[in-house]
Write a protein that holds these residues in place. Structure first.
Motif, PDB file in Angstrom:
ATOM      1  N   VAL A  11      -4.998  11.445   5.902  1.00 19.78           N
ATOM      2  CA  VAL A  11      -3.848  11.019   5.686  1.00 19.78           C
ATOM      3  C   VAL A  11      -3.720   9.296   5.663  1.00 19.78           C
ATOM      4  N   LEU A  12      -4.294   8.594   5.541  1.00 18.63           N
ATOM      5  CA  LEU A  12      -4.086   6.968   5.716  1.00 18.63           C
ATOM      6  C   LEU A  12      -4.536   7.036   3.920  1.00 18.63           C
ATOM      7  N   VAL A  13      -5.890   7.900   3.568  1.00 17.47           N
ATOM      8  CA  VAL A  13      -6.070   7.550   1.921  1.00 17.47           C
ATOM      9  C   VAL A  13      -5.464   8.444   1.253  1.00 17.47           C
ATOM     10  N   ILE A  14      -5.196   9.329   2.183  1.00 18.39           N
ATOM     11  CA  ILE A  14      -3.384   9.873   1.057  1.00 18.39           C
ATOM     12  C   ILE A  14      -2.685   9.435   1.165  1.00 18.39           C
ATOM     13  N   LEU A  15      -1.843   8.702   1.684  1.00 20.28           N
ATOM     14  CA  LEU A  15      -0.955   7.546   1.707  1.00 20.28           C
ATOM     15  C   LEU A  15      -1.685   6.398   0.670  1.00 20.28           C
ATOM     16  N   MET A  16      -2.399   5.884   0.862  1.00 19.24           N
ATOM     17  CA  MET A  16      -3.142   4.854   0.185  1.00 19.24           C
ATOM     18  C   MET A  16      -3.005   5.523  -1.456  1.00 19.24           C
ATOM     19  N   ALA A  22       2.026   4.943  -7.363  1.00 18.47           N
ATOM     20  CA  ALA A  22       3.441   5.606  -7.908  1.00 18.47           C
ATOM     21  C   ALA A  22       3.538   4.081  -8.485  1.00 18.47           C
ATOM     22  N   GLY A  23       2.950   2.706  -8.326  1.00 14.98           N
ATOM     23  CA  GLY A  23       2.711   1.548  -9.029  1.00 14.98           C
ATOM     24  C   GLY A  23       3.364   0.602  -8.668  1.00 14.98           C
ATOM     25  N   ASN A  24       2.858  -0.748  -9.417  1.00 18.64           N
ATOM     26  CA  ASN A  24       2.946  -1.740  -8.800  1.00 18.64           C
ATOM     27  C   ASN A  24       4.216  -2.313  -7.840  1.00 18.64           C
ATOM     28  N   THR A  25       5.814  -2.245  -7.843  1.00 17.53           N
ATOM     29  CA  THR A  25       6.492  -1.739  -6.980  1.00 17.53           C
ATOM     30  C   THR A  25       6.813  -1.861  -5.765  1.00 17.53           C
ATOM     31  N   PHE A  26       6.524  -0.326  -5.940  1.00 15.96           N
ATOM     32  CA  PHE A  26       6.617   0.334  -4.476  1.00 15.96           C
ATOM     33  C   PHE A  26       5.423   0.482  -3.488  1.00 15.96           C
ATOM     34  N   PHE A  27       4.165  -0.474  -4.301  1.00 22.24           N
ATOM     35  CA  PHE A  27       3.141  -0.323  -4.023  1.00 22.24           C
ATOM     36  C   PHE A  27       3.273  -2.250  -3.064  1.00 22.24           C
ATOM     37  N   ALA A  28       3.677  -2.524  -3.662  1.00 19.53           N
ATOM     38  CA  ALA A  28       4.763  -4.215  -2.409  1.00 19.53           C
ATOM     39  C   ALA A  28       4.620  -3.846  -2.244  1.00 19.53           C
ATOM     40  N   VAL A  29       6.097  -2.879  -1.468  1.00 12.49           N
ATOM     41  CA  VAL A  29       7.521  -2.259  -1.468  1.00 12.49           C
ATOM     42  C   VAL A  29       6.380  -1.734   0.297  1.00 12.49           C
ATOM     43  N   PHE A  30       5.458  -0.622  -0.468  1.00  8.22           N
ATOM     44  CA  PHE A  30       4.833  -0.580   0.349  1.00  8.22           C
ATOM     45  C   PHE A  30       3.992  -1.718   1.678  1.00  8.22           C
ATOM     46  N   PHE A  31       3.371  -2.752   0.917  1.00  8.60           N
ATOM     47  CA  PHE A  31       1.923  -3.378   2.269  1.00  8.60           C
ATOM     48  C   PHE A  31       2.873  -4.788   3.156  1.00  8.60           C
ATOM     49  N   LEU A  32       4.682  -4.487   1.916  1.00  7.29           N
ATOM     50  CA  LEU A  32       5.692  -5.827   2.834  1.00  7.29           C
ATOM     51  C   LEU A  32       5.422  -5.018   4.343  1.00  7.29           C
ATOM     52  N   TYR A  64       8.298 -14.624   0.974  1.00  4.42           N
ATOM     53  CA  TYR A  64       7.081 -14.895   0.464  1.00  4.42           C
ATOM     54  C   TYR A  64       6.372 -13.747  -0.595  1.00  4.42           C
ATOM     55  N   ASP A  65       6.466 -12.739   0.019  1.00  4.97           N
ATOM     56  CA  ASP A  65       5.953 -11.278  -1.120  1.00  4.97           C
ATOM     57  C   ASP A  65       7.674 -10.893  -1.975  1.00  4.97           C
ATOM     58  N   ALA A  66       8.269 -11.851  -1.865  1.00  5.18           N
ATOM     59  CA  ALA A  66       8.950 -11.816  -2.833  1.00  5.18           C
ATOM     60  C   ALA A  66       8.888 -12.120  -4.127  1.00  5.18           C
ATOM     61  N   ALA A  67       8.515 -14.132  -3.364  1.00  7.06           N
ATOM     62  CA  ALA A  67       8.367 -15.189  -4.505  1.00  7.06           C
ATOM     63  C   ALA A  67       6.723 -14.662  -5.396  1.00  7.06           C
ATOM     64  N   VAL A  68       6.536 -14.042  -4.829  1.00  7.87           N
ATOM     65  CA  VAL A  68       4.284 -13.484  -4.864  1.00  7.87           C
ATOM     66  C   VAL A  68       4.656 -12.717  -6.030  1.00  7.87           C
ATOM     67  N   PHE A  69       5.374 -11.742  -5.900  1.00  4.27           N
ATOM     68  CA  PHE A  69       6.001 -10.278  -6.603  1.00  4.27           C
ATOM     69  C   PHE A  69       6.877 -11.074  -8.289  1.00  4.27           C
ATOM     70  N   PHE A  70       7.392 -11.796  -7.998  1.00  2.00           N
ATOM     71  CA  PHE A  70       7.761 -12.118  -9.079  1.00  2.00           C
ATOM     72  C   PHE A  70       7.582 -13.747  -9.475  1.00  2.00           C
ATOM     73  N   GLY A  71       6.374 -13.373  -9.482  1.00  2.00           N
ATOM     74  CA  GLY A  71       5.508 -14.300 -10.141  1.00  2.00           C
ATOM     75  C   GLY A  71       5.604 -15.753 -10.084  1.00  2.00           C
ATOM     76  N   MET A 116      -1.806 -13.331   3.891  1.00  2.00           N
ATOM     77  CA  MET A 116      -3.306 -12.575   3.826  1.00  2.00           C
ATOM     78  C   MET A 116      -3.350 -11.156   2.966  1.00  2.00           C
ATOM     79  N   LEU A 117      -2.139 -10.262   3.859  1.00  2.00           N
ATOM     80  CA  LEU A 117      -2.087  -8.872   3.255  1.00  2.00           C
ATOM     81  C   LEU A 117      -1.532  -8.947   1.522  1.00  2.00           C
ATOM     82  N   SER A 118      -0.720 -10.479   1.417  1.00  2.00           N
ATOM     83  CA  SER A 118      -0.322  -9.951  -0.417  1.00  2.00           C
ATOM     84  C   SER A 118      -1.086 -10.637  -1.000  1.00  2.00           C
ATOM     85  N   PHE A 119      -2.499 -10.568  -0.596  1.00  2.00           N
ATOM     86  CA  PHE A 119      -3.369 -10.667  -1.253  1.00  2.00           C
ATOM     87  C   PHE A 119      -3.763  -9.398  -2.560  1.00  2.00           C
ATOM     88  N   VAL A 120      -3.312  -8.209  -1.073  1.00  2.00           N
ATOM     89  CA  VAL A 120      -3.449  -6.780  -2.000  1.00  2.00           C
ATOM     90  C   VAL A 120      -2.807  -5.863  -2.776  1.00  2.00           C
TER      91      VAL A 120
END
Length: 268
Positions: A11-16, A22-32, A64-71, A116-120
């Motif tokens: 299930v984890l693999v399928i979700l990942m 799904a793209g960068n935006t969804f992936f960033a929110v997912f890892f946040l 922090y994640d928002a700042a990283v996402f928006f560069g 640390m996880l923001s690097f994903v």
């Protein structure tokens, strides 16, 4: 238990895979979301998950994640330094409500989990990030699998008998070598002409080997915290595995290593 762990892993693999596709935006929110849950699990051990220090930590992770996402690296640096100032301000303002250990854990949880996880998702947003991101999971999950198999077949010398009695030196070596081999194969078939890597087989094998070594430390570090506080698992969100930190403890160390390894190796 094995069946439960296997089903949870599938299930984890399928979700990942779905999150990555799904793209960068969804992936960033997912890892946040994963970061916030992981911080909550860590804070719960120290009684901070529902207090002001905990909420400040969650807020720092989001900012922090928002700042990283928006560069905006400048904004991210401000949040890193400003976050420390914020928790210290709470410490002195509400003294003696919180002790120094709780204050340090509040900031540590933000850096250890969220930063640390923001690097994903930083990897996902890089050139050819769709292909690079899989190296993180090769390093963490393939390493675990190879280490387990080699340890079961050949393991004789305990690596850290007091901290993790089942882990062996032979298993660790097998995990690193197996991860490097899979990384080389991945580089040969899927990284040709991508991410600026002149020698993708060697680059991916090297990055995966280094990250695999550090993923062991990440795994053991998470175990050390649990043993210090007599906790079996960080949570029960993932059946058969425990909490987010129980499953992503090695990813926490792996993601930054892969990110910087790719950055460095792409310039050689």
């Amino acid at each position: 238990m094995f069946k439960t762990r296997l089903l949870s892993s599938i299930v984890l693999v399928i979700l990942m895979v779905a999150a990555i596709l799904a793209g960068n935006t969804f992936f960033a929110v997912f890892f946040l979301t994963i970061s916030i849950v992981g911080m909550m699990e860590l804070y719960r051990i120290f009684g901070l998950h529902r207090c002001v220090l905990g909420f400040v930590g969650y807020g720092l992770a989001i900012a922090y994640d928002a700042a990283v996402f928006f560069g905006s690296d400048f904004t991210a640096d401000i949040i890193l330094i400003g976050g420390l100032m914020a928790v210290m301000t709470i410490y002195v303002s509400l003294f003696p409500k919180y002790n120094s250990s709780q204050v340090m854990v509040s900031y540590f949880g933000f850096v250890y989990v969220a930063v640390m996880l923001s690097f994903v998702f930083r990897l996902r947003m890089m050139q050819d990030g769709f292909y690079l991101i899989w190296l993180v999971f090769i390093c963490s999950w393939i390493n675990d699998t190879c280490a387990y198999c080699v340890g079961m077949l050949m393991g004789k010398h305990k690596m850290t008998p007091k901290l993790s009695p089942k882990k062996t030196i032979e298993g660790a070596v097998g995990g690193v070598l197996g991860t490097a081999a899979v990384g080389a194969v991945y580089g040969h078939f899927l990284m040709q002409g991508r991410a600026g890597l002149a020698h993708p087989e060697m680059a991916c094998a090297t990055a995966c080997a280094v990250a695999a070594v550090l993923s062991i430390i990440g795994d053991l570090a998470a175990s050390a915290v649990k043993r210090n506080h007599d906790v079996k698992d960080y949570g029960n969100l993932i059946p058969g595995h425990g909490g987010i930190l129980d499953r992503f403890d090695s990813v926490i160390f792996t993601a930054p290593v892969i990110f910087w390894a790719v950055k460095i190796l792409s310039k050689l």
